[in-house]
Design a protein around this motif. Structure first.
Motif, PDB file in Angstrom:
ATOM      1  N   PRO A  21       0.828  -1.210   0.000  1.00  0.00           N
ATOM      2  CA  PRO A  21       0.000   0.000   0.000  1.00  0.00           C
ATOM      3  C   PRO A  21       0.861   1.258   0.000  1.00  0.00           C
ATOM      4  O   PRO A  21       1.877   1.330   0.699  1.00  0.00           O
ATOM      5  CB  PRO A  21      -0.800  -0.124   1.303  1.00  0.00           C
ATOM      6  N   GLY A  22       0.449   2.210  -0.824  1.00  0.00           N
ATOM      7  CA  GLY A  22       1.225   3.438  -0.974  1.00  0.00           C
ATOM      8  C   GLY A  22       2.280   3.369  -2.049  1.00  0.00           C
ATOM      9  O   GLY A  22       2.874   4.392  -2.419  1.00  0.00           O
ATOM     10  N   GLY A  23       2.494   2.190  -2.587  1.00  0.00           N
ATOM     11  CA  GLY A  23       3.514   2.014  -3.609  1.00  0.00           C
ATOM     12  C   GLY A  23       3.024   2.347  -5.001  1.00  0.00           C
ATOM     13  O   GLY A  23       1.885   2.779  -5.204  1.00  0.00           O
ATOM     14  N   SER A  24       3.907   2.147  -5.968  1.00  0.00           N
ATOM     15  CA  SER A  24       3.612   2.444  -7.366  1.00  0.00           C
ATOM     16  C   SER A  24       3.858   1.221  -8.235  1.00  0.00           C
ATOM     17  O   SER A  24       4.676   0.355  -7.889  1.00  0.00           O
ATOM     18  CB  SER A  24       4.505   3.594  -7.854  1.00  0.00           C
ATOM     19  N   LEU A  25       3.165   1.208  -9.347  1.00  0.00           N
ATOM     20  CA  LEU A  25       3.305   0.099 -10.289  1.00  0.00           C
ATOM     21  C   LEU A  25       2.919   0.588 -11.670  1.00  0.00           C
ATOM     22  O   LEU A  25       2.010   1.421 -11.810  1.00  0.00           O
ATOM     23  CB  LEU A  25       2.402  -1.064  -9.879  1.00  0.00           C
ATOM     24  N   ASN A  84       0.040   5.225  -8.874  1.00  0.00           N
ATOM     25  CA  ASN A  84       0.705   5.700  -7.658  1.00  0.00           C
ATOM     26  C   ASN A  84      -0.241   5.585  -6.471  1.00  0.00           C
ATOM     27  O   ASN A  84      -1.454   5.455  -6.645  1.00  0.00           O
ATOM     28  CB  ASN A  84       1.121   7.167  -7.827  1.00  0.00           C
ATOM     29  N   SER A  85       0.332   5.673  -5.290  1.00  0.00           N
ATOM     30  CA  SER A  85      -0.461   5.677  -4.047  1.00  0.00           C
ATOM     31  C   SER A  85      -1.480   4.536  -4.047  1.00  0.00           C
ATOM     32  O   SER A  85      -2.668   4.732  -3.750  1.00  0.00           O
ATOM     33  CB  SER A  85      -1.179   7.022  -3.881  1.00  0.00           C
ATOM     34  N   LEU A  86      -1.010   3.366  -4.353  1.00  0.00           N
ATOM     35  CA  LEU A  86      -1.905   2.224  -4.479  1.00  0.00           C
ATOM     36  C   LEU A  86      -2.531   1.856  -3.143  1.00  0.00           C
ATOM     37  O   LEU A  86      -1.902   1.967  -2.074  1.00  0.00           O
ATOM     38  CB  LEU A  86      -1.161   1.038  -5.080  1.00  0.00           C
ATOM     39  N   VAL A 146      -2.367  -5.424  -4.070  1.00  0.00           N
ATOM     40  CA  VAL A 146      -1.846  -4.393  -3.178  1.00  0.00           C
ATOM     41  C   VAL A 146      -2.044  -4.890  -1.755  1.00  0.00           C
ATOM     42  O   VAL A 146      -3.163  -4.975  -1.254  1.00  0.00           O
ATOM     43  CB  VAL A 146      -2.563  -3.053  -3.386  1.00  0.00           C
ATOM     44  N   SER A 147      -0.937  -5.225  -1.130  1.00  0.00           N
ATOM     45  CA  SER A 147      -1.023  -5.835   0.189  1.00  0.00           C
ATOM     46  C   SER A 147       0.305  -5.674   0.909  1.00  0.00           C
ATOM     47  O   SER A 147       1.371  -5.673   0.286  1.00  0.00           O
ATOM     48  CB  SER A 147      -1.372  -7.314   0.075  1.00  0.00           C
ATOM     49  N   SER A 148       0.218  -5.565   2.225  1.00  0.00           N
ATOM     50  CA  SER A 148       1.437  -5.511   3.034  1.00  0.00           C
ATOM     51  C   SER A 148       1.817  -6.906   3.506  1.00  0.00           C
ATOM     52  O   SER A 148       2.822  -7.069   4.196  1.00  0.00           O
ATOM     53  CB  SER A 148       1.238  -4.566   4.223  1.00  0.00           C
TER      54      SER A 148
END
Length: 120
Positions: A14-18, A83-85, A118-120
């Motif tokens: 979460p919060g990452g980009s792809l 962004n900000s996934l 999207v997962s931690s």
């Protein structure tokens, strides 16, 4: 028969980009409206973003400010940068092309889909 091949899916925090990419073959790409759709388990397939042949974009409200769509008419590719996934962005993402005709009909091609988690 046209073909769309997606790439770039995967697992992101979460919060990452792809970034996703879609390569088109045997499609009149220069006159095609290109789009990205997504489908989460148990839900309908929804439009995420679309880009017209001349570069006008349309993004779903839930991704505005976070996702961008772009196209390269020389390479016959369309890209989706995310962004900000958020976990709720988890879905299978599909590339789509539509070539519209003067009578309002269109021909459509779908890619096979690429999974984004999207997962931690």
């Amino acid at each position: 028969q046209g073909e769309l091949v997606e790439s770039g899916g995967g697992l992101v925090q979460p919060g990452g980009s792809l970034g996703l990419s879609c390569a088109a073959a045997r499609i009149a790409f220069g006159i095609a409206t290109m789009g990205w759709y997504r489908q989460a388990p148990g839900k309908e397939r929804d439009l995420v973003a679309a880009i017209s042949p001349d570069g006008r974009t349309n993004l779903a409200d839930r991704v505005k400010g976070r996702f961008t769509i772009s196209r390269d008419n020389a390479l016959n590719t369309v890209n989706l940068h995310m962004n900000s996934l958020k976990p709720e962005d988890t879905a299978v993402y599909y590339c789509n092309s539509r070539v519209y005709y003067s009578d309002g009909t269109y021909t459509e091609v779908w890619g096979q889909g690429t999974q984004v988690i999207v997962s931690s």
